[in-house]
Write a protein that holds these residues in place. Structure first.
Motif, PDB file in Angstrom:
ATOM      1  N   UNK A  95     -23.882  18.762 -41.848  1.00  0.00           N
ATOM      2  CA  UNK A  95     -24.689  18.424 -43.023  1.00  0.00           C
ATOM      3  C   UNK A  95     -25.299  19.712 -43.569  1.00  0.00           C
ATOM      4  N   UNK A  96     -25.773  19.708 -44.811  1.00  0.00           N
ATOM      5  CA  UNK A  96     -26.410  20.923 -45.349  1.00  0.00           C
ATOM      6  C   UNK A  96     -27.622  21.378 -44.536  1.00  0.00           C
ATOM      7  N   UNK A  97     -28.304  20.448 -43.893  1.00  0.00           N
ATOM      8  CA  UNK A  97     -29.527  20.779 -43.173  1.00  0.00           C
ATOM      9  C   UNK A  97     -29.406  20.691 -41.648  1.00  0.00           C
ATOM     10  N   UNK A  98     -28.200  20.383 -41.130  1.00  0.00           N
ATOM     11  CA  UNK A  98     -28.035  20.334 -39.674  1.00  0.00           C
ATOM     12  C   UNK A  98     -26.576  20.497 -39.294  1.00  0.00           C
ATOM     13  N   UNK A  99     -26.367  20.834 -38.023  1.00  0.00           N
ATOM     14  CA  UNK A  99     -25.007  20.946 -37.493  1.00  0.00           C
ATOM     15  C   UNK A  99     -25.015  20.695 -35.996  1.00  0.00           C
ATOM     16  N   UNK A 100     -23.859  20.359 -35.477  1.00  0.00           N
ATOM     17  CA  UNK A 100     -23.672  20.145 -34.049  1.00  0.00           C
ATOM     18  C   UNK A 100     -23.839  21.473 -33.321  1.00  0.00           C
ATOM     19  N   UNK A 101     -24.617  21.480 -32.249  1.00  0.00           N
ATOM     20  CA  UNK A 101     -24.790  22.712 -31.479  1.00  0.00           C
ATOM     21  C   UNK A 101     -24.179  22.635 -30.086  1.00  0.00           C
ATOM     22  N   UNK A 102     -24.149  21.426 -29.481  1.00  0.00           N
ATOM     23  CA  UNK A 102     -23.562  21.331 -28.152  1.00  0.00           C
ATOM     24  C   UNK A 102     -23.186  19.895 -27.813  1.00  0.00           C
ATOM     25  N   UNK A 103     -22.256  19.807 -26.874  1.00  0.00           N
ATOM     26  CA  UNK A 103     -21.849  18.529 -26.288  1.00  0.00           C
ATOM     27  C   UNK A 103     -21.881  18.719 -24.781  1.00  0.00           C
ATOM     28  N   UNK A 104     -22.582  17.829 -24.095  1.00  0.00           N
ATOM     29  CA  UNK A 104     -22.664  17.883 -22.641  1.00  0.00           C
ATOM     30  C   UNK A 104     -21.947  16.671 -22.061  1.00  0.00           C
ATOM     31  N   UNK A 105     -21.111  16.898 -21.080  1.00  0.00           N
ATOM     32  CA  UNK A 105     -20.381  15.822 -20.407  1.00  0.00           C
ATOM     33  C   UNK A 105     -20.808  15.795 -18.943  1.00  0.00           C
ATOM     34  N   UNK A 106     -21.398  14.676 -18.537  1.00  0.00           N
ATOM     35  CA  UNK A 106     -21.719  14.431 -17.128  1.00  0.00           C
ATOM     36  C   UNK A 106     -20.577  13.627 -16.529  1.00  0.00           C
ATOM     37  N   UNK A 107     -19.917  14.192 -15.535  1.00  0.00           N
ATOM     38  CA  UNK A 107     -18.858  13.468 -14.841  1.00  0.00           C
ATOM     39  C   UNK A 107     -19.456  12.588 -13.752  1.00  0.00           C
ATOM     40  N   UNK A 108     -20.554  13.036 -13.173  1.00  0.00           N
ATOM     41  CA  UNK A 108     -21.328  12.252 -12.223  1.00  0.00           C
ATOM     42  C   UNK A 108     -22.796  12.390 -12.632  1.00  0.00           C
ATOM     43  N   UNK A 109     -23.663  11.700 -11.950  1.00  0.00           N
ATOM     44  CA  UNK A 109     -25.082  11.730 -12.310  1.00  0.00           C
ATOM     45  C   UNK A 109     -25.689  13.127 -12.206  1.00  0.00           C
ATOM     46  N   UNK A 110     -25.114  13.987 -11.360  1.00  0.00           N
ATOM     47  CA  UNK A 110     -25.711  15.303 -11.161  1.00  0.00           C
ATOM     48  C   UNK A 110     -24.763  16.470 -11.421  1.00  0.00           C
ATOM     49  N   UNK A 111     -23.653  16.232 -12.114  1.00  0.00           N
ATOM     50  CA  UNK A 111     -22.695  17.309 -12.418  1.00  0.00           C
ATOM     51  C   UNK A 111     -22.276  17.235 -13.871  1.00  0.00           C
TER      52      UNK A 111
END
Length: 121
Positions: A95-111
């Motif tokens: 968007x003009x005022x925002x953009x995607x900065x990161x994607x986090x993928x949890x494969x397990x609850x702590x990884x």
């Protein structure tokens, strides 16, 4: 300002270029964190959470939920899934005022693995 929303999905995969128990077919309940950075618009929002949910569902969740991930990503590690999701979400979330900065993928609850915009190459 940063905005984040988390999502979950269930999927199966096997890591064909790996030697160990993960080379066998197995499944996970994944958690996907999507983070945007920007300034609030005239309505006071970086992005409406409802719109973010719709875009993530259409671009990612509808493809991965209860799917065999190897059909989408040849070696579906958390690293490769995070890159794949980022690439699918980047343009629809720009968007003009925002953009995607990161994607986090949890494969397990702590990884987890986080793919940042800087990781694009």
């Amino acid at each position: 300002m940063r905005l984040r929303r988390d999502f979950t999905f269930d999927a199966a995969h096997n890591l064909v270029a790996y030697h160990g128990k993960c080379e066998r077919l197995h499944g996970h309940t994944y958690r996907l964190g999507v983070t945007l950075e920007g300034t609030p618009d005239e309505e006071g929002m970086v992005l409406d959470f409802v719109e973010l949910k719709r875009i993530v569902r259409e671009q990612v969740l509808d493809q991965v939920d209860h799917a065999y991930l190897n059909d989408l990503v040849p070696q579906p590690t958390a690293e490769n899934l995070a890159r794949w999701a980022f690439q699918r979400l980047d343009a629809p979330l720009h968007r003009p005022h925002c953009r995607l900065t990161s994607v986090e993928v949890f494969e397990t609850a702590d990884s987890s693995v986080t793919f940042y915009r800087e990781d694009l190459s």
